[in-house]
Scaffold this motif. Structure first.
Motif, mmCIF file in Angstrom:
data_model
loop_
_atom_site.group_PDB
_atom_site.id
_atom_site.type_symbol
_atom_site.label_atom_id
_atom_site.label_comp_id
_atom_site.label_asym_id
_atom_site.label_seq_id
_atom_site.Cartn_x
_atom_site.Cartn_y
_atom_site.Cartn_z
ATOM 1 N N GLY B 154 0.806 -1.217 0.000
ATOM 2 C CA GLY B 154 0.000 0.000 0.000
ATOM 3 C C GLY B 154 0.837 1.263 0.000
ATOM 4 N N LYS B 163 3.191 -7.533 11.182
ATOM 5 C CA LYS B 163 1.903 -6.915 11.541
ATOM 6 C C LYS B 163 0.919 -7.998 12.014
ATOM 7 N N ASN B 180 -7.559 -2.466 2.611
ATOM 8 C CA ASN B 180 -7.496 -1.087 2.143
ATOM 9 C C ASN B 180 -7.580 -1.088 0.611
ATOM 10 N N GLU B 183 -7.168 2.790 -2.972
ATOM 11 C CA GLU B 183 -6.353 3.099 -4.162
ATOM 12 C C GLU B 183 -6.532 4.508 -4.741
ATOM 13 N N GLY B 271 -7.373 6.717 2.667
ATOM 14 C CA GLY B 271 -6.475 5.606 2.370
ATOM 15 C C GLY B 271 -5.447 5.418 3.467
ATOM 16 N N GLU B 273 -4.350 4.484 6.974
ATOM 17 C CA GLU B 273 -5.068 3.410 7.665
ATOM 18 C C GLU B 273 -5.918 3.854 8.851
ATOM 19 N N ASN B 307 -4.483 -4.158 5.614
ATOM 20 C CA ASN B 307 -3.552 -4.447 4.527
ATOM 21 C C ASN B 307 -4.122 -3.992 3.195
ATOM 22 N N ASN B 308 -3.203 -3.648 2.318
ATOM 23 C CA ASN B 308 -3.562 -3.283 0.952
ATOM 24 C C ASN B 308 -4.079 -4.511 0.169
ATOM 25 N N SER B 311 -1.199 -6.714 -1.122
ATOM 26 C CA SER B 311 -0.556 -7.487 -0.045
ATOM 27 C C SER B 311 -1.390 -8.736 0.232
HETATM 28 C C1 LIG Z 1 -2.561 9.949 2.667
HETATM 29 C C2 LIG Z 1 -2.369 8.474 2.594
HETATM 30 C C3 LIG Z 1 -3.096 7.726 1.682
HETATM 31 C C4 LIG Z 1 -2.950 6.339 1.618
HETATM 32 N N1 LIG Z 1 -3.683 5.662 0.707
HETATM 33 C C5 LIG Z 1 -3.590 4.301 0.668
HETATM 34 C C6 LIG Z 1 -4.391 3.560 -0.235
HETATM 35 O O1 LIG Z 1 -5.186 4.127 -1.008
HETATM 36 N N2 LIG Z 1 -4.269 2.209 -0.243
HETATM 37 C C7 LIG Z 1 -3.418 1.562 0.607
HETATM 38 O O2 LIG Z 1 -3.360 0.343 0.593
HETATM 39 N N3 LIG Z 1 -2.636 2.247 1.468
HETATM 40 C C8 LIG Z 1 -2.714 3.600 1.519
HETATM 41 N N4 LIG Z 1 -1.945 4.281 2.431
HETATM 42 C C9 LIG Z 1 -1.069 3.504 3.335
HETATM 43 C C10 LIG Z 1 -1.846 3.011 4.569
HETATM 44 O O3 LIG Z 1 -1.791 3.999 5.583
HETATM 45 C C11 LIG Z 1 -1.260 1.728 5.151
HETATM 46 O O4 LIG Z 1 0.108 1.855 5.250
HETATM 47 C C12 LIG Z 1 -1.574 0.483 4.334
HETATM 48 O O5 LIG Z 1 -2.944 0.359 4.087
HETATM 49 C C13 LIG Z 1 -1.114 -0.747 5.069
HETATM 50 O O6 LIG Z 1 -1.283 -1.901 4.254
HETATM 51 P P1 LIG Z 1 -0.009 -2.670 3.656
HETATM 52 O O7 LIG Z 1 0.929 -2.896 4.812
HETATM 53 O O8 LIG Z 1 -0.546 -3.920 3.120
HETATM 54 O O9 LIG Z 1 0.591 -1.782 2.643
HETATM 55 C C14 LIG Z 1 -2.052 5.687 2.494
HETATM 56 C C15 LIG Z 1 -1.299 6.444 3.394
HETATM 57 C C16 LIG Z 1 -1.447 7.815 3.449
HETATM 58 C C17 LIG Z 1 -0.638 8.583 4.434
#
Ligand SMILES: Cc1cc2nc3c(=O)[nH]c(=O)nc-3n(C[C@H](O)[C@H](O)[C@H](O)COP(=O)(O)O)c2cc1C
Ligand code: SF4
Ligand code: FES
Lengths: 156, 517
Positions: B154, B163, B180, B183, B271, B273, B307-308, B311
């Motif tokens: 993500g 995690k 999450n 996107e 987005g 978390e 999680n994205n 992921s």
């Molecule tokens: C402003 C902002 C927008 C974000 N947008 C997304 C998003 O659209 N999709 C996403 O998976 N993570 C996004 N993130 C990251 C999430 O905070 C988070 O790190 C993530 O969902 C964790 O999943 P992962 O460990 O599988 O990547 C964003 C972070 C920030 C600061």
């Protein structure tokens, strides 16, 4: 609010009042149904979900997707994000605004089209992209945009 | 037997007419008495060829594209149902270099199967990971994911297994798996392609996560701009429930997992978390202070895995083929593959899943074929609106989290947006501030006020008013945002701004020598 709208809103409230974190799904249901979220519905929403009118207002106004007045018959969203900019979205935006005679968040005088900005439609490999109602269009040229606008104007 | 014709239902394909093409092919086949079966598959990811129509022959699937409705009758004349010659013919799909040179693990089925057919999913190795996970202890599942080296796709690249371990270690009456699917990054669409093109792989990944940490309820937080994905996901969830892959008794194991899609409402910051969790709770999407971590106190205060999509969708193959299989791809501490999205001003845009280590130059020229306009590529933005702009001199950087951080850049969600030499980088810097101002949740001052100030100052620079003085101001503002923001929206907006300034000072009205801080 018209009596019918009130009835519909109450129906949606009944469906979502017991749902955990149900306010967003409820707002979506209302907007999907009526096209917007009438401000004078905040009181009954708040009452059902144990929130103040100010809290409901706070949520509705936080999210770009929710609107509080009736849109035109069609909603045209133009992507303004980077990938579409790299493919001429800014010129397209100027063109759409002058062709429709409106700015973002406005509706044409004939009530046909509401123009909105959007920040990515996930169609970036086919930029520039726009979304007319629920349909994404890619590789949009000014001819294609004009055709979409004409079609929307002449349809119900 | 009827001839199988594949026409994607993916919204990118439909954005350039796939539905109309499908209708024309159905009508024309009926008119000519041709016995065909149309399958609406996901997209293969070769978006410049969309709508890409494939016909199944004894030699394999044969590709034609981009097909317009007005080409359909001619295709029939040329016997395309038997692989006949035509100027839109590309030969065997699998033999196309664009696909052959990829390593499709997470995207193994996307574009190949009927997305909502469980039968197809299972025939193409689906649900093997879940079956294995059902035989394993939770700790062993977490260990497998940890050993695979999978890091969050993500943006933050946090190790997924670690995690999960935190959530597994929490005692609670209720735990959640949250996907999450917000996107929001420009230049990205891999989540969308999975959800529209192979929804079961995400559902399977979330179910395995639930078994691993002891969660019984899951939510997919899906951005409202993806109406097609919503339909596909809900359809797939219904079918998985009916077939016993979700619900109260997963495959007779006695384990339960309920899954629900929730629509977002057009706020980029959701987005992030913690903002996402607030939104799922029905509130404004204000970013939370951390700690507590969502893993410990997440949704409704309960331990939560966030999680994205990618992921989670990478988990089934890890469980099926083992951690080592996945870990053997990649370089350094970036293990496995990354679904890379090539977008912007690029001739051949689309989805490329490759092991980490491929360079930007290979992606832009070997896969991408250079710019769409035919002009030189001057800059690329990697990692979405909070990612740095890279000049040509950095195109040899391999895709690797650490290599990117060495050049003050990020991989983010793997989106690459190309710009040709007509781009004005001062305007892109202005846009970065503008986007931050529009999307700021408003909780902290550097982000809320700084971004608006940034737009004003950039306007002066663009107007040519005292650039040296105003650039100084941009740097000060950026410093404040970098150091004083609660989340990466405010904290990383300086990445696109300062990288544009440092690499393209001439667009800001100054000489390279004057740009040094
Ligand atoms: C402003 C902002 C927008 C974000 N947008 C997304 C998003 O659209 N999709 C996403 O998976 N993570 C996004 N993130 C990251 C999430 O905070 C988070 O790190 C993530 O969902 C964790 O999943 P992962 O460990 O599988 O990547 C964003 C972070 C920030 C600061
Ligand atoms: S940096 Fe911006 S978006 Fe993030 S918490 Fe602060 S105000 Fe909200
Ligand atoms: S940037 Fe316009 S569709 Fe993604």
């Amino acid at each position: 609010m018209k009596a019918r709208s009130t009835q519909n809103i109450e129906h949606h409230i009944d469906r979502y009042r017991a749902v955990e974190g149900g306010l967003l799904p409820l707002l979506h249901a209302i907007q999907d149904d009526l096209g917007y979220i009438p401000q004078d519905s905040y009181a009954i929403i708040g009452k059902a979900l144990n929130l103040s009118v100010a809290e409901v207002h706070g949520v509705v106004s936080f999210y770009h997707h929710f609107r509080t007045s009736a849109p035109g018959r069609h909603i045209l969203q133009l992507c303004r994000a980077e990938s579409c900019q790299a493919m001429g979205a800014t010129a397209l935006e100027h063109e759409a605004k002058s062709c429709l005679g409106i700015d973002f968040h406005q509706t044409t005088a004939d009530g046909a089209i509401t123009l909105e900005p959007v920040y990515c439609l996930g169609n970036c490999s086919l930029s520039p992209s726009v979304m007319l109602d629920e349909q994404v269009h890619g590789r949009v040229t000014s001819e294609k945009l004009n055709a979409l606008i004409q079609a929307a104007r002449s349809s119900e | 037997m009827s001839i199988k014709v594949y026409i994607p239902r993916d919204s990118a394909a439909c954005s350039v007419g796939a539905d109309q093409v499908a209708m024309h092919i159905a009508v024309e086949a009926a008119r000519r008495g041709a016995d065909i079966q149309i399958i609406r598959n996901g997209s293969r990811g070769m978006h410049w060829l969309e709508p890409l129509v494939e016909v199944e022959t004894t030699a394999g699937r044969i590709a034609y594209g981009p097909v317009r409705p007005e080409d359909v009758s001619e295709l029939f004349d040329c016997n395309f149902l038997y692989g006949g010659q035509h100027h839109l013919l590309h030969g065997l799909t699998e033999a196309l270099p664009w696909l052959q040179q990829q390593e499709r693990l997470t995207f193994a089925r996307v574009g190949i199967t009927d997305p909502v057919s469980l039968q197809d999913y299972i025939a193409h190795d689906g649900y093997r990971g879940l079956r294995r996970a059902l035989e394993m202890a939770p700790e062993a599942i977490v260990q497998e994911v940890t050993d695979s080296g999978l890091r969050g796709r993500g943006g933050a690249a946090f190790p997924t297994g670690i995690k999960w371990k935190t959530v597994l270690g929490c005692e609670a009456d209720q735990k959640y798996i949250v996907c999450n699917a917000d996107e929001g990054d420009s230049g990205t669409f891999s989540d969308r392609m999975v959800m529209e093109g192979d929804p079961y792989v995400l559902i399977e990944g979330m179910t395995i996560a639930a078994l691993a940490v002891g969660a019984t309820k899951g939510y997919i937080y899906l951005r409202s701009e993806y109406p097609d994905a919503l339909i596909t996901l809900n359809d797939a969830i219904d079918r998985a429930n009916s077939a016993g892959y979700l619900g109260n008794d997963i495959l007779g194991s006695g384990r339960q997992f309920q899954l629900e899609v929730r629509r977002a409402a057009g706020a980029y910051v959701c987005g992030e978390e913690t903002s996402l969790l607030e939104s799922l709770e029905g509130k404004r999407g204000l970013v939370r202070f951390k700690p507590p971590l969502p893993a410990i106190e997440g949704l409704f205060g309960k331990p939560t895995v966030v999680n994205n999509v990618i992921s989670l969708a990478s988990v089934p193959i890890i469980l099926d083929k083992g951690a080592a299989y996945y870990r053997d791809y990649g370089m350094g501490r970036s293990r496995g593959t990354l679904p890379i999205q090539l977008a912007g001003n690029i001739k051949h845009g689309g989805l490329i899943e490759k092991a980490f280590g491929i360079t930007l130059r290979e992606l832009l020229y070997d896969f991408g074929g250079g710019s769409a306009s035919g002009r030189p590529i001057r800059a690329v933005q990697v990692g979405g609106p909070l990612g740095s702009y890279l000049p040509e001199s950095q195109f040899d950087t391999p895709l690797d989290y650490e290599k990117f951080s060495e050049i003050w850049a990020v991989l983010g969600h793997g989106g690459i947006v190309a710009f040709d030499d007509t781009v004005d980088m001062a305007k892109m810097a202005r846009y970065a501030f503008e986007f931050c101002a529009i999307e700021s949740c408003g909780k902290c001052t550097p982000c809320r006020i700084g971004s608006t100030r940034g737009v004003e100052v950039m306007d002066k620079i663009i107007a040519g008013k005292q650039p040296v003085k105003h650039i100084e101001l941009v740097r000060d503002l950026s410093d404040t945002m970098l150091n004083g923001s609660l989340c990466a929206l405010g904290g990383m907006t300086p990445y696109p701004v300062l990288s544009a300034l440092n690499h393209f000072p001439e667009d800001f009205g100054i000489e390279a020598a004057q740009s040094a801080a």
